[in-house]
Design a protein around this motif. Sequence first.
Motif, PDB file in Angstrom:
ATOM      1  N   SER A 260       0.833  -1.203   0.000  1.00 30.13           N
ATOM      2  CA  SER A 260       0.000   0.000   0.000  1.00 30.13           C
ATOM      3  C   SER A 260       0.876   1.265   0.000  1.00 30.13           C
ATOM      4  O   SER A 260       2.076   1.198   0.264  1.00 30.13           O
ATOM      5  CB  SER A 260      -0.923  -0.001   1.221  1.00 30.13           C
ATOM      6  OG  SER A 260      -0.158   0.320   2.356  1.00 30.13           O
ATOM      7  N   TYR A 261       0.267   2.385  -0.307  1.00 27.24           N
ATOM      8  CA  TYR A 261       1.012   3.631  -0.499  1.00 27.24           C
ATOM      9  C   TYR A 261       1.839   4.024   0.729  1.00 27.24           C
ATOM     10  O   TYR A 261       2.788   4.749   0.645  1.00 27.24           O
ATOM     11  CB  TYR A 261       0.051   4.761  -0.878  1.00 27.24           C
ATOM     12  CG  TYR A 261      -0.941   5.095   0.207  1.00 27.24           C
ATOM     13  CD1 TYR A 261      -0.707   6.164   1.096  1.00 27.24           C
ATOM     14  CD2 TYR A 261      -2.119   4.344   0.370  1.00 27.24           C
ATOM     15  CE1 TYR A 261      -1.621   6.448   2.111  1.00 27.24           C
ATOM     16  CE2 TYR A 261      -3.021   4.628   1.369  1.00 27.24           C
ATOM     17  CZ  TYR A 261      -2.760   5.682   2.254  1.00 27.24           C
ATOM     18  OH  TYR A 261      -3.637   5.950   3.246  1.00 27.24           O
ATOM     19  N   LYS A 262       1.449   3.516   1.915  1.00 26.70           N
ATOM     20  CA  LYS A 262       2.149   3.926   3.133  1.00 26.70           C
ATOM     21  C   LYS A 262       3.559   3.346   3.204  1.00 26.70           C
ATOM     22  O   LYS A 262       4.420   3.844   3.880  1.00 26.70           O
ATOM     23  CB  LYS A 262       1.356   3.441   4.366  1.00 26.70           C
ATOM     24  CG  LYS A 262       0.123   4.286   4.665  1.00 26.70           C
ATOM     25  CD  LYS A 262      -0.626   3.739   5.884  1.00 26.70           C
ATOM     26  CE  LYS A 262      -1.594   2.672   5.444  1.00 26.70           C
ATOM     27  NZ  LYS A 262      -2.414   2.125   6.526  1.00 26.70           N
ATOM     28  N   SER A 278      12.257  -7.774 -10.769  1.00 32.92           N
ATOM     29  CA  SER A 278      12.001  -6.366 -11.048  1.00 32.92           C
ATOM     30  C   SER A 278      11.586  -5.702  -9.736  1.00 32.92           C
ATOM     31  O   SER A 278      11.066  -6.351  -8.829  1.00 32.92           O
ATOM     32  CB  SER A 278      10.917  -6.206 -12.103  1.00 32.92           C
ATOM     33  OG  SER A 278       9.663  -6.564 -11.559  1.00 32.92           O
ATOM     34  N   TYR A 279      11.841  -4.418  -9.675  1.00 29.36           N
ATOM     35  CA  TYR A 279      11.594  -3.737  -8.404  1.00 29.36           C
ATOM     36  C   TYR A 279      11.326  -2.274  -8.635  1.00 29.36           C
ATOM     37  O   TYR A 279      11.986  -1.608  -9.437  1.00 29.36           O
ATOM     38  CB  TYR A 279      12.821  -3.915  -7.499  1.00 29.36           C
ATOM     39  CG  TYR A 279      12.801  -3.034  -6.271  1.00 29.36           C
ATOM     40  CD1 TYR A 279      12.147  -3.450  -5.108  1.00 29.36           C
ATOM     41  CD2 TYR A 279      13.402  -1.771  -6.302  1.00 29.36           C
ATOM     42  CE1 TYR A 279      12.100  -2.627  -3.995  1.00 29.36           C
ATOM     43  CE2 TYR A 279      13.356  -0.947  -5.186  1.00 29.36           C
ATOM     44  CZ  TYR A 279      12.705  -1.381  -4.035  1.00 29.36           C
ATOM     45  OH  TYR A 279      12.662  -0.563  -2.939  1.00 29.36           O
ATOM     46  N   ASP A 280      10.294  -1.742  -7.964  1.00 26.84           N
ATOM     47  CA  ASP A 280      10.266  -0.315  -7.686  1.00 26.84           C
ATOM     48  C   ASP A 280       9.692  -0.190  -6.285  1.00 26.84           C
ATOM     49  O   ASP A 280       9.348  -1.189  -5.657  1.00 26.84           O
ATOM     50  CB  ASP A 280       9.496   0.488  -8.748  1.00 26.84           C
ATOM     51  CG  ASP A 280       8.026   0.173  -8.773  1.00 26.84           C
ATOM     52  OD1 ASP A 280       7.414   0.078  -7.701  1.00 26.84           O
ATOM     53  OD2 ASP A 280       7.476   0.004  -9.886  1.00 26.84           O
ATOM     54  N   ALA A 281       9.567   0.980  -5.773  1.00 32.90           N
ATOM     55  CA  ALA A 281       9.252   1.145  -4.359  1.00 32.90           C
ATOM     56  C   ALA A 281       8.002   0.395  -3.917  1.00 32.90           C
ATOM     57  O   ALA A 281       7.945  -0.172  -2.834  1.00 32.90           O
ATOM     58  CB  ALA A 281       9.110   2.632  -4.035  1.00 32.90           C
ATOM     59  N   LYS A 282       6.982   0.367  -4.779  1.00 35.66           N
ATOM     60  CA  LYS A 282       5.706  -0.225  -4.364  1.00 35.66           C
ATOM     61  C   LYS A 282       5.504  -1.663  -4.851  1.00 35.66           C
ATOM     62  O   LYS A 282       4.664  -2.382  -4.317  1.00 35.66           O
ATOM     63  CB  LYS A 282       4.537   0.627  -4.925  1.00 35.66           C
ATOM     64  CG  LYS A 282       4.531   2.052  -4.472  1.00 35.66           C
ATOM     65  CD  LYS A 282       3.974   2.163  -3.053  1.00 35.66           C
ATOM     66  CE  LYS A 282       4.177   3.570  -2.523  1.00 35.66           C
ATOM     67  NZ  LYS A 282       4.867   3.544  -1.215  1.00 35.66           N
ATOM     68  N   THR A 283       6.211  -2.082  -5.898  1.00 36.27           N
ATOM     69  CA  THR A 283       6.003  -3.425  -6.427  1.00 36.27           C
ATOM     70  C   THR A 283       7.322  -4.158  -6.582  1.00 36.27           C
ATOM     71  O   THR A 283       8.384  -3.546  -6.751  1.00 36.27           O
ATOM     72  CB  THR A 283       5.323  -3.403  -7.811  1.00 36.27           C
ATOM     73  OG1 THR A 283       6.210  -2.770  -8.719  1.00 36.27           O
ATOM     74  CG2 THR A 283       3.988  -2.676  -7.770  1.00 36.27           C
ATOM     75  N   GLU A 302       4.178  -9.327   8.275  1.00 40.84           N
ATOM     76  CA  GLU A 302       4.563  -8.617   9.502  1.00 40.84           C
ATOM     77  C   GLU A 302       4.978  -7.184   9.261  1.00 40.84           C
ATOM     78  O   GLU A 302       4.822  -6.323  10.116  1.00 40.84           O
ATOM     79  CB  GLU A 302       5.691  -9.388  10.202  1.00 40.84           C
ATOM     80  CG  GLU A 302       5.164 -10.580  10.976  1.00 40.84           C
ATOM     81  CD  GLU A 302       6.270 -11.477  11.481  1.00 40.84           C
ATOM     82  OE1 GLU A 302       7.467 -11.150  11.283  1.00 40.84           O
ATOM     83  OE2 GLU A 302       5.937 -12.529  12.069  1.00 40.84           O
ATOM     84  N   ASN A 303       5.551  -6.917   8.094  1.00 40.00           N
ATOM     85  CA  ASN A 303       6.145  -5.609   7.876  1.00 40.00           C
ATOM     86  C   ASN A 303       5.387  -4.671   6.942  1.00 40.00           C
ATOM     87  O   ASN A 303       5.672  -3.486   6.921  1.00 40.00           O
ATOM     88  CB  ASN A 303       7.559  -5.766   7.352  1.00 40.00           C
ATOM     89  CG  ASN A 303       8.460  -6.422   8.380  1.00 40.00           C
ATOM     90  OD1 ASN A 303       8.822  -5.806   9.382  1.00 40.00           O
ATOM     91  ND2 ASN A 303       8.744  -7.690   8.159  1.00 40.00           N
ATOM     92  N   TYR A 304       4.469  -5.231   6.168  1.00 39.87           N
ATOM     93  CA  TYR A 304       3.835  -4.373   5.173  1.00 39.87           C
ATOM     94  C   TYR A 304       2.330  -4.493   5.210  1.00 39.87           C
ATOM     95  O   TYR A 304       1.772  -5.473   5.686  1.00 39.87           O
ATOM     96  CB  TYR A 304       4.313  -4.710   3.762  1.00 39.87           C
ATOM     97  CG  TYR A 304       5.794  -4.520   3.565  1.00 39.87           C
ATOM     98  CD1 TYR A 304       6.315  -3.243   3.322  1.00 39.87           C
ATOM     99  CD2 TYR A 304       6.658  -5.596   3.643  1.00 39.87           C
ATOM    100  CE1 TYR A 304       7.673  -3.067   3.153  1.00 39.87           C
ATOM    101  CE2 TYR A 304       8.019  -5.438   3.473  1.00 39.87           C
ATOM    102  CZ  TYR A 304       8.531  -4.161   3.223  1.00 39.87           C
ATOM    103  OH  TYR A 304       9.856  -3.992   3.063  1.00 39.87           O
ATOM    104  N   ASP A 305       1.747  -3.501   4.605  1.00 36.79           N
ATOM    105  CA  ASP A 305       0.319  -3.510   4.349  1.00 36.79           C
ATOM    106  C   ASP A 305       0.177  -3.968   2.897  1.00 36.79           C
ATOM    107  O   ASP A 305       0.440  -3.204   1.979  1.00 36.79           O
ATOM    108  CB  ASP A 305      -0.210  -2.083   4.529  1.00 36.79           C
ATOM    109  CG  ASP A 305      -1.684  -2.088   4.833  1.00 36.79           C
ATOM    110  OD1 ASP A 305      -2.259  -3.197   4.876  1.00 36.79           O
ATOM    111  OD2 ASP A 305      -2.244  -1.000   5.014  1.00 36.79           O
TER     112      ASP A 305
END
Lengths: 336, 264
Positions: A260-262, A278-283, A302-305
């Motif tokens: 999620s955006y948070k 592949s990687y960017d901040a959200k995916t 545990e760490n993400y929404d």
Amino acid sequence: MTKTIKVANLVKNYITYEKNTGFLASLTSFFHRKKKIVKAVSDISFEVEQGELIGFIGPNGAGKTTTLKCLVGLLYPDSGTVSVLGFNPFERKKEFLKQIAFVMGRKAQLYWDLPAMETYMLVRDMYQLSESEFKKNLNELCDLLDFHKYLNRPVRTLSLGQRMKAEIITNLVYKPKILFLDEPTIGLDVVMQDAIRDFLLNYNKINKATIILTSHYMEDIESVCDRILIIDHGKLIYDGSKFDLKFKYAREKEFNIRVSYKHKLDKARLSQFGKVLSYDAKTARILVDKDKVNNLIKYLVENYDIADLDIKEPDIKYVIKKVFTSVKDEVDNNNY
Amino acid sequence: MKLIITITKITFSEYLAYRMNFILWRFRNFLYLFFYYNFWTAVYTYQKQVGNYNKQEIFFYFIMSFVITDIVFSSKLFKLASYINSGVLNQYLLYPVSVFKLMTVEEVVDKTFNTFFSLIEILLFIYLFKIEVFLKIDFYYIAVFILSLFCALVLYYFISLCISLLGFWTNSVWAPRFLTFILINSLSGSFFPLDILPKSVFELINALPFSVLVYLPIQILQGKVSLDFALVKISIAFVWVILFFFLSLFMWKKGLKSYTALGV
Ligand SMILES: Nc1ncnc2c1ncn2[C@@H]1O[C@H](COP(=O)(O)OP(=O)(O)O)[C@@H](O)[C@H]1O
Ligand SMILES: [Mg+2]
């Protein structure tokens, strides 16, 4: 449980002679000819139960067609035993032939200039089907394959796909118990391939028929077969379920993660679980070894929404490729 | 029985599908007849007698040889060789009916067709050219004639079967087939009555089994041989039939084991 097909230590070599041209040469060659030996199948064993859906795969020239031809009795095995429905195929007993079908992708069995219906009538009489039985089976097949409208057109005016259907009908109107198909979808377009696959699955379900097919299209195997035999250079290198194959050779799962955006994904941490594709901040897309799947999910939860999570099996094509690159070492090391 | 009817229907449909071929083939035969007619007419303008044959007898001979050649030699059996070479044999091997049974039925249907058309042509020809025909109308002669014709059919069947089965060992059956066809055709007497040849040559040819194919049946029909002699010749021919039968059986068994089911 008695097995429908039993193959033990099957060996088939082709002795190719230089076929001669000319009458005298052919007369002398009748008695004395130059030999060349091609090892097509060396020491293959497997068993099959009634109703199984088997995919027979391997590179060109691996010996798939040869094995099938031994199973239907076209070829005389050099050694080993083959038993199909309790018969020795090479004797070609009537009762045996009535229960099997061999569909050859590129060969037309049909009378070229006549409507397919005429061939079917010949088949009806050769297999001694009653008129009602014949009509019922033919109708059923034409429904499944959507073939009614082509029955009375000369075969030569049909498209490749329609001819393949016509061919399949020829082989199935007598309701064989075992179906051998050698590359049944070769040269067909995607829609037609799908139609044939659906048909085979249906036929198996309705008639409890055993189906063994060879194919170059992994989609055929993926969607039709439960069990896979892999053959290479005439040797069987894998025999087991499709699921096990993936389990054994494709130890990774593909993770597609969106948070999620948070949140912001931690690439360095993710790469500890597997290969980040592949990687960017959200995916992120990660290839994760099966052992670490659990840990990764735990970590993510545990760490993400988590906004979206997709875990995929690698496709069979990828798996087979891995089989061919890894299997030889494994066989040598004897650890599988 | 049903199978026979279906094969007949299919053969008929095939004739219809290839009717142009068929018509041309029959037309070719008609030209042959015309050619022979002119040839023998020319020969008999200079002499009254060739060997034992006067003009009417020779006309009868060539007309009968035309029909009998058509019946005996029209054969689709040679397809078997290309089936072996192209792998089409595979499909026949997988049928629950033996390939020989299928081919024999097809053969009989085909021959019946050919005989029918060839008889029509002959009658037309006889009518058009006003040819007088002399038959030995005697029950025994007709019976022995039919026996000899049957013998000819069976003998030719197994000879061509053996040649076709060579396909297991060579790709070019065409050459041996053509050679034997020409050879057997001339030695069987389908071009001219064998006994107009010099006596020594005639006796040599007569010692071979081929004269039974065309020459002997006509001789019987013309009443030129005694029934005893004919029956002896037929018996000898049946021995040849048995020989060729076992040869073909041997070739088939041996061929299948080395057969590589080529094609796909
Ligand atoms: N009729 C034949 N004569 C000689 N060699 C053959 C014949 N058919 C196949 N082979 C050889 O046998 C091997 C196996 O062929 P095949 O069973 O057709 O493989 P696949 O179906 O797996 O592609 C190949 O090396 C091929 O060249
Ligand atoms: Mg193949």
